[in-house]
Design an enzyme around this catalytic site. Structure first.
Site, PDB file in Angstrom:
ATOM      1  N   SER A 120       6.313   2.873  13.170  1.00 14.34           N
ATOM      2  CA  SER A 120       4.763   3.428  13.581  1.00 14.34           C
ATOM      3  C   SER A 120       4.732   4.102  14.789  1.00 14.34           C
ATOM      4  N   TYR A 128       3.358  -7.025  17.087  1.00 14.48           N
ATOM      5  CA  TYR A 128       3.915  -6.150  16.157  1.00 14.48           C
ATOM      6  C   TYR A 128       4.531  -4.950  16.201  1.00 14.48           C
ATOM      7  N   ASN A 170       1.606  -9.997   0.689  1.00 11.68           N
ATOM      8  CA  ASN A 170       0.539  -9.064   0.893  1.00 11.68           C
ATOM      9  C   ASN A 170       0.310  -8.123   0.115  1.00 11.68           C
ATOM     10  N   LYS A 180       8.487  -3.531  15.796  1.00 12.04           N
ATOM     11  CA  LYS A 180       8.858  -1.931  15.238  1.00 12.04           C
ATOM     12  C   LYS A 180       9.816  -1.358  16.174  1.00 12.04           C
ATOM     13  N   LEU A 192     -10.151   0.912  10.001  1.00  6.82           N
ATOM     14  CA  LEU A 192     -11.373   1.980   9.579  1.00  6.82           C
ATOM     15  C   LEU A 192     -11.763   2.219   8.382  1.00  6.82           C
ATOM     16  N   ASN A 214       8.192  -9.889  -1.791  1.00  5.21           N
ATOM     17  CA  ASN A 214       7.657 -11.492  -2.069  1.00  5.21           C
ATOM     18  C   ASN A 214       6.123 -11.387  -2.343  1.00  5.21           C
ATOM     19  N   ARG A 217     -12.646  -2.127  21.249  1.00  2.00           N
ATOM     20  CA  ARG A 217     -11.665  -3.238  20.873  1.00  2.00           C
ATOM     21  C   ARG A 217     -10.536  -3.347  21.655  1.00  2.00           C
ATOM     22  N   PRO A 218     -10.186  -4.591  22.190  1.00  5.93           N
ATOM     23  CA  PRO A 218      -9.355  -4.751  23.038  1.00  5.93           C
ATOM     24  C   PRO A 218      -7.755  -4.189  22.472  1.00  5.93           C
ATOM     25  N   TYR A 255       0.853  -1.120  -0.071  1.00  5.27           N
ATOM     26  CA  TYR A 255       0.206  -0.058   0.024  1.00  5.27           C
ATOM     27  C   TYR A 255       0.836   1.261  -0.014  1.00  5.27           C
ATOM     28  N   ILE A 256       1.582   1.453   1.045  1.00  3.66           N
ATOM     29  CA  ILE A 256       2.565   2.686   0.887  1.00  3.66           C
ATOM     30  C   ILE A 256       3.751   2.469   0.166  1.00  3.66           C
ATOM     31  N   THR A 268       2.684   3.217  16.918  1.00  5.27           N
ATOM     32  CA  THR A 268       2.370   2.176  17.612  1.00  5.27           C
ATOM     33  C   THR A 268       3.249   2.072  18.963  1.00  5.27           C
TER      34      THR A 268
HETATM   35  P1  NAD Z   1       1.658  -3.830   2.916  1.00  4.84           P
HETATM   36  O1  NAD Z   1       1.390  -4.998   3.471  1.00  4.84           O
HETATM   37  O2  NAD Z   1       0.470  -3.257   1.941  1.00  4.84           O
HETATM   38  O3  NAD Z   1       3.096  -3.635   2.274  1.00  4.84           O
HETATM   39  C1  NAD Z   1       4.207  -4.502   2.700  1.00  4.84           C
HETATM   40  C2  NAD Z   1       4.832  -4.896   1.666  1.00  4.84           C
HETATM   41  O4  NAD Z   1       5.784  -5.863   1.948  1.00  4.84           O
HETATM   42  C3  NAD Z   1       3.882  -5.959   0.622  1.00  4.84           C
HETATM   43  O5  NAD Z   1       3.866  -5.865  -0.604  1.00  4.84           O
HETATM   44  C4  NAD Z   1       4.414  -7.357   1.005  1.00  4.84           C
HETATM   45  O6  NAD Z   1       4.190  -8.358   0.145  1.00  4.84           O
HETATM   46  C5  NAD Z   1       5.791  -7.133   1.429  1.00  4.84           C
HETATM   47  N1  NAD Z   1       6.470  -8.154   2.329  1.00  4.84           N
HETATM   48  C6  NAD Z   1       6.207  -8.449   3.385  1.00  4.84           C
HETATM   49  N2  NAD Z   1       7.321  -9.307   4.065  1.00  4.84           N
HETATM   50  C7  NAD Z   1       8.000  -9.399   2.904  1.00  4.84           C
HETATM   51  C8  NAD Z   1       9.270 -10.146   3.173  1.00  4.84           C
HETATM   52  N3  NAD Z   1       9.916 -10.951   4.200  1.00  4.84           N
HETATM   53  N4  NAD Z   1      10.073  -9.886   2.073  1.00  4.84           N
HETATM   54  C9  NAD Z   1       9.721  -9.175   0.983  1.00  4.84           C
HETATM   55  N5  NAD Z   1       8.558  -8.501   0.708  1.00  4.84           N
HETATM   56  C10 NAD Z   1       7.804  -8.623   2.047  1.00  4.84           C
HETATM   57  O7  NAD Z   1       1.828  -2.807   4.194  1.00  4.84           O
HETATM   58  P2  NAD Z   1       1.856  -1.113   4.267  1.00  4.84           P
HETATM   59  O8  NAD Z   1       0.674  -0.420   4.680  1.00  4.84           O
HETATM   60  O9  NAD Z   1       2.331  -0.640   2.948  1.00  4.84           O
HETATM   61  O10 NAD Z   1       3.239  -0.907   5.243  1.00  4.84           O
HETATM   62  C11 NAD Z   1       4.444  -0.754   4.754  1.00  4.84           C
HETATM   63  C12 NAD Z   1       5.309  -0.768   5.981  1.00  4.84           C
HETATM   64  O11 NAD Z   1       4.604   0.486   7.080  1.00  4.84           O
HETATM   65  C13 NAD Z   1       5.206  -1.919   6.946  1.00  4.84           C
HETATM   66  O12 NAD Z   1       6.549  -2.118   7.465  1.00  4.84           O
HETATM   67  C14 NAD Z   1       4.252  -1.656   7.985  1.00  4.84           C
HETATM   68  O13 NAD Z   1       4.411  -2.058   9.384  1.00  4.84           O
HETATM   69  C15 NAD Z   1       4.610   0.154   8.182  1.00  4.84           C
HETATM   70  N6  NAD Z   1       3.305   0.675   8.752  1.00  4.84           N
HETATM   71  C16 NAD Z   1       2.233   0.588   8.267  1.00  4.84           C
HETATM   72  C17 NAD Z   1       1.194   1.343   8.688  1.00  4.84           C
HETATM   73  C18 NAD Z   1      -0.339   1.158   8.318  1.00  4.84           C
HETATM   74  O14 NAD Z   1      -1.144   1.415   9.081  1.00  4.84           O
HETATM   75  N7  NAD Z   1      -0.442   0.629   6.891  1.00  4.84           N
HETATM   76  C19 NAD Z   1       1.303   2.126   9.957  1.00  4.84           C
HETATM   77  C20 NAD Z   1       2.517   2.337  10.323  1.00  4.84           C
HETATM   78  C21 NAD Z   1       3.643   1.555   9.728  1.00  4.84           C
HETATM   79  C1  WQD Z   2      -8.891   3.573  13.836  1.00  6.48           C
HETATM   80  C2  WQD Z   2     -10.146   3.863  14.821  1.00  6.48           C
HETATM   81  C3  WQD Z   2     -10.970   2.110  16.144  1.00  6.48           C
HETATM   82  C4  WQD Z   2     -12.310  -0.264  12.718  1.00  6.48           C
HETATM   83  C5  WQD Z   2      -3.648   0.415  13.508  1.00  6.48           C
HETATM   84  C6  WQD Z   2      -2.582  -0.358  14.211  1.00  6.48           C
HETATM   85  C7  WQD Z   2      -1.361   0.614  13.932  1.00  6.48           C
HETATM   86  C8  WQD Z   2      -0.884   1.006  12.673  1.00  6.48           C
HETATM   87  C9  WQD Z   2      -2.452   1.447  12.094  1.00  6.48           C
HETATM   88  C10 WQD Z   2       0.649   0.061  11.702  1.00  6.48           C
HETATM   89  C11 WQD Z   2      -9.978   3.419  16.073  1.00  6.48           C
HETATM   90  C12 WQD Z   2     -12.033   2.618  15.292  1.00  6.48           C
HETATM   91  C13 WQD Z   2     -11.737   0.754  13.708  1.00  6.48           C
HETATM   92  C14 WQD Z   2     -13.654  -0.520  12.776  1.00  6.48           C
HETATM   93  C15 WQD Z   2     -13.939   1.274  14.411  1.00  6.48           C
HETATM   94  N1  WQD Z   2      -0.586   0.018  11.828  1.00  6.48           N
HETATM   95  N2  WQD Z   2     -12.484   1.672  14.291  1.00  6.48           N
HETATM   96  N3  WQD Z   2     -14.357   0.339  13.795  1.00  6.48           N
HETATM   97  O1  WQD Z   2      -6.080   1.048  15.422  1.00  6.48           O
HETATM   98  O2  WQD Z   2      -5.289   3.549  15.058  1.00  6.48           O
HETATM   99  O3  WQD Z   2      -3.929   1.636  14.151  1.00  6.48           O
HETATM  100  O4  WQD Z   2      -3.438   0.772  12.251  1.00  6.48           O
HETATM  101  O5  WQD Z   2       1.457   0.307  12.247  1.00  6.48           O
HETATM  102  O6  WQD Z   2      -0.214  -0.110  14.675  1.00  6.48           O
HETATM  103  O7  WQD Z   2      -2.917  -0.558  15.518  1.00  6.48           O
HETATM  104  O8  WQD Z   2      -6.446   1.829  13.293  1.00  6.48           O
HETATM  105  O9  WQD Z   2      -7.895   1.858  11.324  1.00  6.48           O
HETATM  106  O10 WQD Z   2      -7.809  -0.031  13.045  1.00  6.48           O
HETATM  107  O11 WQD Z   2      -8.519   2.203  13.840  1.00  6.48           O
HETATM  108  O12 WQD Z   2     -14.645   2.047  15.202  1.00  6.48           O
HETATM  109  O13 WQD Z   2     -14.154  -1.406  12.093  1.00  6.48           O
HETATM  110  O14 WQD Z   2     -11.215   3.391  14.252  1.00  6.48           O
HETATM  111  O15 WQD Z   2     -11.366   1.636  17.339  1.00  6.48           O
HETATM  112  O16 WQD Z   2     -10.480   4.397  16.982  1.00  6.48           O
HETATM  113  P1  WQD Z   2      -5.404   1.982  14.709  1.00  6.48           P
HETATM  114  P2  WQD Z   2      -7.666   1.559  12.915  1.00  6.48           P
END
Ligand code: NAD
Ligand code: WQD
Length: 346
Positions: free
Chosen positions: A123, A147, A34, A151, A198, A31, A290-291, A10-11, A125
């Site tokens: 993150s 998770y 996802n 990080k 969300l 790979n 949500r826990p 995604y990102i 988080t």
């Molecule tokens: P995503 O799952 O869409 O992208 C991750 C990509 O990495 C995927 O294309 C997957 O196929 C690839 N991948 C996973 N494990 C691999 C491996 N061992 N070798 C090669 N490729 C691998 O996730 P995203 O939302 O794009 O997130 C990207 C990064 O940002 C992640 O590290 C995630 O933890 C971090 N992040 C995401 C969020 C979020 O909410 N989306 C928030 C904070 C941090």
């Molecule tokens: C946002 C808000 C929920 C779904 C998570 C990970 C975090 C980071 C980003 C990677 C909250 C509420 C959600 C639903 C709802 N990822 N909600 N109904 O929990 O802030 O963060 O994603 O690093 O590590 O924990 O994001 O989008 O799940 O929730 O009411 O069906 O929406 O309670 O307040 P969150 P979220």
């Protein structure tokens, strides 16, 4: 040339697009555990450019060596990893292996090849349940699930690395809540199964794929009782990576910065904004908390402005508009038929 691990995700896909647009050469290692190659195909079509795409795992040391031998890599943007909080509780070892071992292996090989510029996806988080908001980078860290711990461990490992060898240049980017999609509607978030987050859940309710949204709790100490988060448009987030690469060009050591807007929005505000953007009603029910959830979480984005010269530009209306465009143009997400040419180094 920039190596983007996890570039099909995604990102990563949005970042590849911005990199290509700014004339960087890009090699993606993914790979596809996802994601699908389709996202990269679409990025190439949108920009009218080409990337090198290698299917493989970031833990595969031999493959990494081949990559660094074959390409003149100047810097790495490291997205590859697993990100589902609940799954990480069920299967912690898979998370530590992918996220921690992957990140260590990558930097070991980078060091072998003298490539020491790295942007890492951390993150918000890592702040756990913050004592107050907005959250500054010097707030205490602490995690509540594997998770988040993975990080935080990688952040610590990378800081130790930069102490041992101060010629490393590392940006630890703490993302808040990335949402939305590229404004073309051609690339976006394509979660597997029922979305946990969300925004993709709301989008699927709006499109009729799901009946209603469960709002996890309306008894938090927030203005309307529902959870407050710092939603950031994925294009702004992608641009933050380019800003970080620029900032690392003349700075040794580690930069730890929040990438957020500094604005908190509640679940109910997001529902209204999405209804306005889509013209659809989003039926919802209030459900128990949500826990593991926290009440409010949003960034102080001042340090990113100061160190990276970056700030988020897009608000929740643009986030919802673009998420809705992506959802309506791709109701089932990406399909498999579009392919990019992949290189095999096996
Ligand atoms: P995503 O799952 O869409 O992208 C991750 C990509 O990495 C995927 O294309 C997957 O196929 C690839 N991948 C996973 N494990 C691999 C491996 N061992 N070798 C090669 N490729 C691998 O996730 P995203 O939302 O794009 O997130 C990207 C990064 O940002 C992640 O590290 C995630 O933890 C971090 N992040 C995401 C969020 C979020 O909410 N989306 C928030 C904070 C941090
Ligand atoms: C946002 C808000 C929920 C779904 C998570 C990970 C975090 C980071 C980003 C990677 C909250 C509420 C959600 C639903 C709802 N990822 N909600 N109904 O929990 O802030 O963060 O994603 O690093 O590590 O924990 O994001 O989008 O799940 O929730 O009411 O069906 O929406 O309670 O307040 P969150 P979220």
């Amino acid at each position: 040339m920039i190596l983007v691990t996890g570039g099909a995700g995604y990102i990563g896909s949005h970042t590849c697009l911005e990199l290509l647009q700014q004339r960087y050469s890009v090699v993606v290692l993914d790979n596809f555990c996802n994601s699908k190659p389709t996202s990269l195909h679409r990025v190439e079509n949108l920009v009218g450019g080409k990337m090198t795409v290698v299917r493989g795992d970031v833990r595969n040391r031999a493959l990494l060596r081949k990559l660094f031998t074959a390409y003149q890599i100047d810097a790495v943007v490291h997205f590859a990893g697993l990100k589902a909080v609940g799954e990480s509780v069920q299967q912690p070892l898979i998370y530590y292996d992918n996220n921690v071992v992957g990140s260590v292996t990558l930097t070991e090989v980078m060091a072998e090849y003298g490539v020491k510029t790295l942007v890492f996806s951390s993150s918000a988080t890592v702040y756990g349940d913050p004592a107050s908001v907005p959250i500054r980078e010097d707030f205490p860290v602490g995690t509540t699930n594997p998770y988040g711990s993975s990080k935080l461990m990688v952040e610590r490992i990378y800081r130790d690395l930069a102490v041992a060898d101060p010629t490393w240049r590392i940006a630890l980017l703490r993302y808040f809540n990335p949402v939305g999609a590229h404004q073309s509607g051609m690339i976006g978030e394509d979660p597997n199964g029922i979305p946990n987050n969300l925004m993709p859940f709301i989008a699927q309710v709006a499109s009729g794929r799901r009946e209603h949204l469960n709002i996890w709790g309306n008894d938090y100490s927030t203005p309307d009782g529902t959870g407050v988060r710092d939603y950031i448009h994925v294009t702004d987030l992608a641009l933050g990576h380019l800003a970080a690469l620029q900032a690392l060009q003349d700075k040794d050591g580690v930069l730890t910065v929040n990438l957020g807007t500094g604005q908190g929005h509640s679940v109910l505000e997001m529902v209204s904004a999405f209804e306005a953007a889509s013209g659809k009603k989003i039926p919802y029910r209030i459900a128990p908390r949500r826990p593991g959830d926290i009440g409010a979480c949003y960034a102080d984005p001042a340090l990113a402005a100061q160190l990276l010269g970056w700030r988020a530009e897009l608000g929740i209306d643009a986030m919802c508009r673009d998420a809705w465009r992506w959802q309506s143009m791709n109701p089932e997400g990406y399909f498999e038929t579009e392919r990019v040419q992949e290189l095999s180094f096996a």
